[in-house]
Scaffold this active site. Sequence first.
Site, PDB file in Angstrom:
ATOM      1  N   ILE A  51     -88.587  -5.448  -7.207  1.00 39.63           N
ATOM      2  CA  ILE A  51     -87.667  -6.154  -6.292  1.00 39.63           C
ATOM      3  C   ILE A  51     -87.962  -5.641  -4.891  1.00 39.63           C
ATOM      4  O   ILE A  51     -87.620  -4.502  -4.554  1.00 39.63           O
ATOM      5  CB  ILE A  51     -86.172  -5.907  -6.588  1.00 39.63           C
ATOM      6  CG1 ILE A  51     -85.824  -6.209  -8.044  1.00 39.63           C
ATOM      7  CG2 ILE A  51     -85.310  -6.759  -5.649  1.00 39.63           C
ATOM      8  CD1 ILE A  51     -84.349  -5.994  -8.397  1.00 39.63           C
ATOM      9  N   ASP A  52     -88.623  -6.462  -4.104  1.00 39.68           N
ATOM     10  CA  ASP A  52     -88.791  -6.099  -2.701  1.00 39.68           C
ATOM     11  C   ASP A  52     -87.606  -6.699  -1.958  1.00 39.68           C
ATOM     12  O   ASP A  52     -87.340  -7.900  -2.071  1.00 39.68           O
ATOM     13  CB  ASP A  52     -90.109  -6.652  -2.150  1.00 39.68           C
ATOM     14  CG  ASP A  52     -90.262  -6.279  -0.696  1.00 39.68           C
ATOM     15  OD1 ASP A  52     -90.097  -5.084  -0.377  1.00 39.68           O
ATOM     16  OD2 ASP A  52     -90.507  -7.183   0.131  1.00 39.68           O
TER      17      ASP A  52
ATOM     18  N   ASP B 291     -95.588  -3.020  -1.022  1.00 43.57           N
ATOM     19  CA  ASP B 291     -94.978  -3.999  -0.119  1.00 43.57           C
ATOM     20  C   ASP B 291     -96.017  -4.994   0.397  1.00 43.57           C
ATOM     21  O   ASP B 291     -95.662  -6.107   0.800  1.00 43.57           O
ATOM     22  CB  ASP B 291     -94.374  -3.313   1.125  1.00 43.57           C
ATOM     23  CG  ASP B 291     -93.267  -2.326   0.801  1.00 43.57           C
ATOM     24  OD1 ASP B 291     -92.406  -2.654  -0.025  1.00 43.57           O
ATOM     25  OD2 ASP B 291     -93.258  -1.219   1.399  1.00 43.57           O
TER      26      ASP B 291
ATOM     27  N   ASP C   6     -94.220  -4.328  -6.937  1.00 36.64           N
ATOM     28  CA  ASP C   6     -92.880  -4.113  -6.367  1.00 36.64           C
ATOM     29  C   ASP C   6     -91.935  -5.039  -7.136  1.00 36.64           C
ATOM     30  O   ASP C   6     -91.962  -6.258  -6.955  1.00 36.64           O
ATOM     31  CB  ASP C   6     -92.870  -4.433  -4.865  1.00 36.64           C
ATOM     32  CG  ASP C   6     -91.622  -3.898  -4.196  1.00 36.64           C
ATOM     33  OD1 ASP C   6     -90.630  -3.647  -4.900  1.00 36.64           O
ATOM     34  OD2 ASP C   6     -91.638  -3.748  -2.958  1.00 36.64           O
TER      35      ASP C   6
HETATM   36  C1  IPD Z   1     -88.375  -2.618   1.778  1.00 35.95           C
HETATM   37  C2  IPD Z   1     -88.417  -4.016   2.347  1.00 35.95           C
HETATM   38  C3  IPD Z   1     -88.071  -4.005   3.821  1.00 35.95           C
HETATM   39  C4  IPD Z   1     -88.964  -3.077   4.608  1.00 35.95           C
HETATM   40  C5  IPD Z   1     -88.925  -1.678   4.014  1.00 35.95           C
HETATM   41  C6  IPD Z   1     -89.307  -1.714   2.537  1.00 35.95           C
HETATM   42  P1  IPD Z   1     -87.752  -2.276  -0.832  1.00 35.95           P
HETATM   43  O1  IPD Z   1     -88.781  -2.605   0.411  1.00 35.95           O
HETATM   44  O2  IPD Z   1     -89.687  -4.608   2.190  1.00 35.95           O
HETATM   45  O3  IPD Z   1     -88.196  -5.299   4.411  1.00 35.95           O
HETATM   46  O4  IPD Z   1     -88.532  -3.030   5.945  1.00 35.95           O
HETATM   47  O5  IPD Z   1     -89.822  -0.866   4.739  1.00 35.95           O
HETATM   48  O6  IPD Z   1     -89.207  -0.399   2.008  1.00 35.95           O
HETATM   49  O7  IPD Z   1     -87.366  -0.834  -0.678  1.00 35.95           O
HETATM   50  O8  IPD Z   1     -86.616  -3.203  -0.678  1.00 35.95           O
HETATM   51  O9  IPD Z   1     -88.596  -2.550  -2.035  1.00 35.95           O
HETATM   52 CA    CA Z   2     -90.678  -3.049  -1.173  1.00 37.21          CA
END
Ligand code: IPD
Ligand code: CA
Length: 265
Positions: free
Chosen positions: A85-86, A212, A83
Amino acid sequence: MRDPILNIAVKAARAAGNVIIRALDRPDTIQVSQKKPNDYVTDIDRQAEQEIIAIIRKAHPQHGIIGEESGETIGKEYTWIIDPIDGTRNFIHGFPQFAVSIGIRYRGKIEHGVIYDPLRQELFTASRGKGARLNDKRIRVSTRTQLEDCLFATGFTSRHSAPHLTAYLDMMKTMIPLCGDIRRPGAATLDLAYVACGRLDGFWEKGLKIWDIAAGILLIKEAGGLVFDMDGGDNYLESGDIITGNPKIVKLLLKKIKPHFSSVL
Ligand code: IPD
Ligand code: CA
């Protein structure tokens, strides 16, 4: 001593972190596009992922890769789960909570994980059977045992179905009065890393993706925490549904949260 393959992951995560930090100097030039309703990607997510992939490919050209932005390439035995950029929504808004996450799976098991917060320069690392670390110092999950003393995090998204949202809100009605407090920081990888180092006592979210959670799950296990899916099973990597925390508290969380989701997908 870090495993050599973990060193490659650290190098890749730091390189992606540099791409992200450079972009923050010129936020007006960040290009945002929509993948699905309420699901965004920036050119920086893509650049950071390419940076990571280039470093992996140079060291391990035969390995497989699953990247949030570039999809899956099948490889031999090892798969890198990325990932770049999470917390993309936070990144777009300049809200300082996002991270790079890289997990390494070998024959179906996550063996190594790195989560790097480039703003705070916090590097979380773990290798299976060798413990979890923050900036090279061993970390452990918290020892709190009473819900009312605990700080938790959770996550939700407007992409969820209406029945799921109703179940989620009912669950929050149960949880809010029971807990010390609950946060929604917006980067699941950091939520998991914070459980591993005891800043949070637990975390839950439904419908996450493998990128994630791959690295964060290993961090928590190596820091002495437990991870379940919402049925109390171990299908979290496949389902993306996760309840985690220190060993005492996670069982209480499961008891309170599970009934709310048992009837929704
Ligand atoms: C998200 C983040 C967020 C979570 C979402 C994810 P992204 O990832 O981790 O905290 O609530 O379900 O999709 O899209 O920013 O890489
Ligand atoms: Ca993510």
